[in-house]
Each structure stands twice: as C-alpha cells, then as structure tokens.
Design an enzyme around this catalytic site. Sequence first.
Site, short mmCIF file in Angstrom:
data_model
loop_
_atom_site.label_atom_id
_atom_site.label_comp_id
_atom_site.label_asym_id
_atom_site.label_seq_id
_atom_site.Cartn_x
_atom_site.Cartn_y
_atom_site.Cartn_z
N GLN A 46 0.95 -1.20 0.10
CA GLN A 46 0.02 0.00 0.09
C GLN A 46 0.79 1.15 -0.03
O GLN A 46 0.24 2.33 0.23
CB GLN A 46 -1.05 -0.04 1.31
N CYS A 103 -10.51 -8.66 1.67
CA CYS A 103 -10.51 -10.19 1.90
C CYS A 103 -11.60 -10.33 3.05
O CYS A 103 -12.12 -11.11 3.07
CB CYS A 103 -9.44 -10.89 2.07
N THR A 112 7.54 -20.31 -15.99
CA THR A 112 7.66 -19.65 -17.17
C THR A 112 7.09 -18.22 -16.80
O THR A 112 6.07 -18.15 -16.41
CB THR A 112 7.08 -20.13 -18.32
C1 LIG Z 1 -0.92 -4.60 2.70
C2 LIG Z 1 -1.24 -5.58 1.69
N1 LIG Z 1 -0.56 -6.62 1.57
C3 LIG Z 1 -0.59 -7.58 0.74
C4 LIG Z 1 -1.66 -7.65 -0.22
C5 LIG Z 1 -2.28 -8.77 -1.01
O1 LIG Z 1 -1.67 -8.34 -2.36
P1 LIG Z 1 -1.97 -9.18 -3.46
O2 LIG Z 1 -3.59 -9.07 -3.54
O3 LIG Z 1 -1.46 -8.80 -4.52
O4 LIG Z 1 -1.84 -10.73 -3.23
C6 LIG Z 1 -2.70 -6.60 -0.02
C7 LIG Z 1 -4.04 -6.45 -0.91
O5 LIG Z 1 -5.08 -6.34 -0.37
C8 LIG Z 1 -2.30 -5.39 0.84
O6 LIG Z 1 -3.24 -4.30 1.01
#
Ligand SMILES: Cc1ncc(COP(=O)(O)O)c(C=O)c1O
Length: 394
Positions: free
Chosen positions: A190, A336, A248
């Site tokens: 972020q 999530c 790959t």
């Molecule tokens: C602080 C942080 N770390 C890791 C992630 C995960 O990244 P990615 O969605 O590319 O796996 C996110 C995504 O929400 C995030 O906000």
Amino acid sequence: MTSSEDRINYLDHAATTPMRSEVLEKMLPYFTEKFGNPSSLYSIAGEARYGVDEARELVAQVLGSRTSEVVFTGGGSESNNLTIKGLAARRTPASGHIVTTAIEHHAVIHPVEQLEKLGYDATYVGVDASGQVDPDEFAAAVRADTFLASVMLVNNEVGTIQDVAEISRKSKAASKKLGGNILVHTDAVQGAGKVSLKVDELGVDLMSLSGHKIYGPKGTGILYVRRGVELEPLIAGGGQERQRRSGTENVASIVGIGEALALAESERLGSRDRFDSLSNKLIEGVAERIPASSFNGSRSSRVPEIANFSFPGVEGEPVLLGLDFKGIAASSGSACSSASLEPSHVLLAMGVSPELAVGSVRISLGRETTEADIEEVLGALKSVLDQLATFPSA
Ligand SMILES: Cc1ncc(COP(=O)(O)O)c(C=O)c1O
C-alpha cells in the site's frame, strides 16, 4: 473522470485499481507477437526476455536496488509468503522467532501463524490508537533467535505509515547486541506510489509489492531480496528468477507491473497536494455532517489516499450497500474480510471497540477522484446513515 448517469464513484482504490491505458498498451504485444518463452534462444524469445529485463530495470530504479535483487512473483500475498516461509525453511531444525505487528495484512499474519503451528515462535507487537508501532517496543521484542522482523509500510485499512527505517535500525541493533543477525521485511503493497520505496533508506532486506494496487495487472507482484539473503523457493521447478521463483515468466504482467510502478513513482510527489486537499475535505466533511462519527487512524503519519471512519449504532455492510445503491463503491475493511462481519483486527488492535469496528467504512481515493466525488460521498453517507437510523433493521 467524465460524469455520466451511470458512472461509478469508485472509492475503493486500496482494494484494487483499474489498469492504466499506458500499462495495458505496453502489455498487449506480449500476449500476441512477442509471445516467446524468455528462456528460449531464438529471436522472439529475445523480445520477451528484453521485456522482462526492461521491467526489472524500471523496478530496480524505483527501489534503488540492483536488478538481480528483484524477483517477480504472483502477487503481494506470494511475496509475503515467500519471505516468511522461504526464510523459515532455511533454518534446520525448524525453529526460531519472528517479530511482526498486530496490524499486518492477513498475507503476513496467516503465514506466520502457519509457521507457529510448525513450532516457530512469533510476537505480534501492538500499536497505539493511531495505528502506529513504537520502534522501541518493536525492537524490545527481538530475541537472540529472532530471524525476521516484518512490518508493513502503510496500513491497508487506515493508511497509517510506519517509521520502517527507525524500526529496522533499532531492531537490527537489538539483534546484534544479542549475537543475532535479523533480516527486516516490509509489506509495501500500500506504499507504492504514495511514499518512497528506496530500500536503503528504509533499511529493509526484503520488500513486497503488488501490481493491482498501482493501476497494473492483478496476480503479479515483486519481492525485493537484498543480495546475500537466501530463500528457499515456494515454487521449485525450472529455476527462473535466479532459482527464487520457478515457472515460465508471466511476461505481459511483468512488463505491466514494471511500467505501473515507474509511472506511480514518477507521479508520486506531484500528486501529494491534490490528495491532501481531497482527504482534508473528506475528513472535515464527515466530522461536520456526521458529528457522532470517529476517524480511525493518524492525522500526522498517514497517506491521504486512505481514510477510515466509524459510525456508532450501524454495521458497515448496510452502509456499503446503501452507498452502492447510490453508485458509490467503498469498503468496510480490507477487501478479503469485507464479506464477513468479524470486526477488523487492525481496528481492534488500535483499541476501537468491537461495536464501533463493525460500523467502520474505508474510503480510498485514486487518480481520478475529484472534489465532486468527495462531495457526493459526503452527501450519500449522511443520507444512508439517516435512513439506517430511521430503520435500524434495514
Ligand atoms: C498491505 C497488503 N499486503 C498484501 C496484499 C495482498 O496483495 P495481492 O492482492 O497482490 O496478493 C494486500 C492486498 O489487499 C495489501 O493491502
């Protein structure tokens, strides 16, 4: 963005961002005419290889690193997992201690918890009410057997920036005093495009980045690995990425994340005033129109793109649905966990009560957000909350 009847007022840029046209344009040839496997010897493979090399060069420039220290991965989550599990797997027998914080993204917390089940130890350092880690408290958690310190650069729910440089300096000194030699990792997913990512200034040995938070492709990430740091790969096979990530190469996406990161960095400083002004308008507007609300986060050490508010007596979900009905996309926590009603672990760690934490809304601004968009969300929030107060079960 041009206004049209059905235009979405998208205010969830911390969840993901739309791909920039410049990025898409750079990627497109690698799906078709430049489709070669970068490991092959003939000339179209050379074109693909050149695309990957050029992207690595762009990333290294932004990080102030060597190109050999840049590993392309399948996303921010994979970069975090590769750091945590890849370093742990090098330790035989399996033992040792990790220091991290209570407000990390689940892509850090869950792999650390997986290691705890295997017999490793972990400490989750708390934060103050603004979401800030105290570098002294963090360093005090370092033990003789601590092999990794992991602290995020910018929090995805509240936008608080950590003093990673100070945390790293103090933690490394504490480790050295105890005869150890810890590595410092930062989840900077972020932070890209918002704060400097220079790895030497931050004092980090590993750094995770993600493509889709910076107007690049989803499913693509970067892990910076300082020279000399040895990781056990999560994915073994053909030995691509200097044995650190087999498979790959996802050439088009690698080209895309390289371009996206370079653009984000080149526009970073020039965009600060605009985001500060939009953010102030939002925070002041919410306080004025919804006096019972509270702002979650730091007023002094934060990125202006992310703002988090709690509204007493409501749950985040109906607020989001009400906003969605009005054509506004926001979030009630990290993407999530937005489908669950569990209060956010970040807000709880900041001392927000569970009742207020479930009534939290995150608004995250992007390149195309305008003053009119902020005005619109302020009006919509007020009307949705008034409606929910009239019909509490809605
Ligand atoms: C602080 C942080 N770390 C890791 C992630 C995960 O990244 P990615 O969605 O590319 O796996 C996110 C995504 O929400 C995030 O906000």
